[in-house]
Design an enzyme around this catalytic site. Structure first.
Site, PDB file in Angstrom:
ATOM      1  N   PRO A 158       0.818  -1.222   0.000  1.00  0.00           N
ATOM      2  CA  PRO A 158       0.000   0.000   0.000  1.00  0.00           C
ATOM      3  C   PRO A 158       0.848   1.267   0.000  1.00  0.00           C
ATOM      4  O   PRO A 158       1.810   1.385   0.758  1.00  0.00           O
ATOM      5  CB  PRO A 158      -0.816  -0.119   1.288  1.00  0.00           C
ATOM      6  CG  PRO A 158      -0.930  -1.592   1.500  1.00  0.00           C
ATOM      7  CD  PRO A 158       0.377  -2.159   1.018  1.00  0.00           C
ATOM      8  N   CYS A 159       0.483   2.186  -0.867  1.00  0.00           N
ATOM      9  CA  CYS A 159       1.307   3.377  -1.076  1.00  0.00           C
ATOM     10  C   CYS A 159       0.683   4.655  -0.523  1.00  0.00           C
ATOM     11  O   CYS A 159       1.324   5.696  -0.531  1.00  0.00           O
ATOM     12  CB  CYS A 159       1.577   3.560  -2.566  1.00  0.00           C
ATOM     13  SG  CYS A 159       0.076   3.813  -3.538  1.00  0.00           S
TER      14      CYS A 159
END
Length: 156
Positions: free
Chosen positions: A93-94
């Site tokens: 997840p960014c």
């Protein structure tokens, strides 16, 4: 091995609907073994496009059959049965590293999602693949004043 048949077995973490997987499998050199994400909706798309059975984390941990898409928290997945994986790919997840999120000094690896990369590393240590591809966003380099990038690369 037959000409044109897949040569390398891959596992994907933080898979979503499988865009990264599609790039690999279209080369005809890779075959998907497992994919994982926390959401059910992308699993349905992935399953339709990659012919993978959808399983819960508990189902996989009890009876690991491949190819499959494991729906559930990556922190609970047992990677030890995957000893013959050649390549692990994924993009943790960014959101907590993204420049669109605002100040990354207080986010990044200080947030729960920002720490999920460590389970990518856990998968690497359990499976010992030949190669891996870790994808993220440009903001990763500047998150936490550069500490996030330094920490993550040192952990790898």
């Amino acid at each position: 091995m037959k000409k044109g048949s897949p040569q390398y077995k891959i596992a994907t973490l933080f898979s979503g609907a499988g865009g990264l997987d599609s790039g690999f499998t279209k080369t005809k050199k890779f075959i998907n073994q497992i994919a994982n994400d926390v959401l059910q909706a992308p699993a349905e798309t992935y399953s339709a496009n990659h012919n993978a059975k959808i399983m819960t984390v508990d189902e996989f941990n009890t009876n690991p059959k491949t190819p499959c898409y494991i729906v559930g928290d990556v922190t609970d997945v047992d990677f030890s049965p995957l000893k013959k994986i050649d390549c692990i790919i994924g993009g943790p997840p960014c959101q907590d590293f993204s420049v669109t999120r605002g100040s990354r000094k207080s986010l990044g690896i200080n947030m729960t999602r920002g720490k999920l990369y460590s389970h990518f590393i856990r998968a690497l240590t359990r499976t010992q693949p030949k190669v891996f591809v870790f994808e993220n966003v440009p903001g990763l380099r500047s998150s936490n004043g550069g500490v996030a990038y330094k920490t993550i690369t040192e952990d790898f």
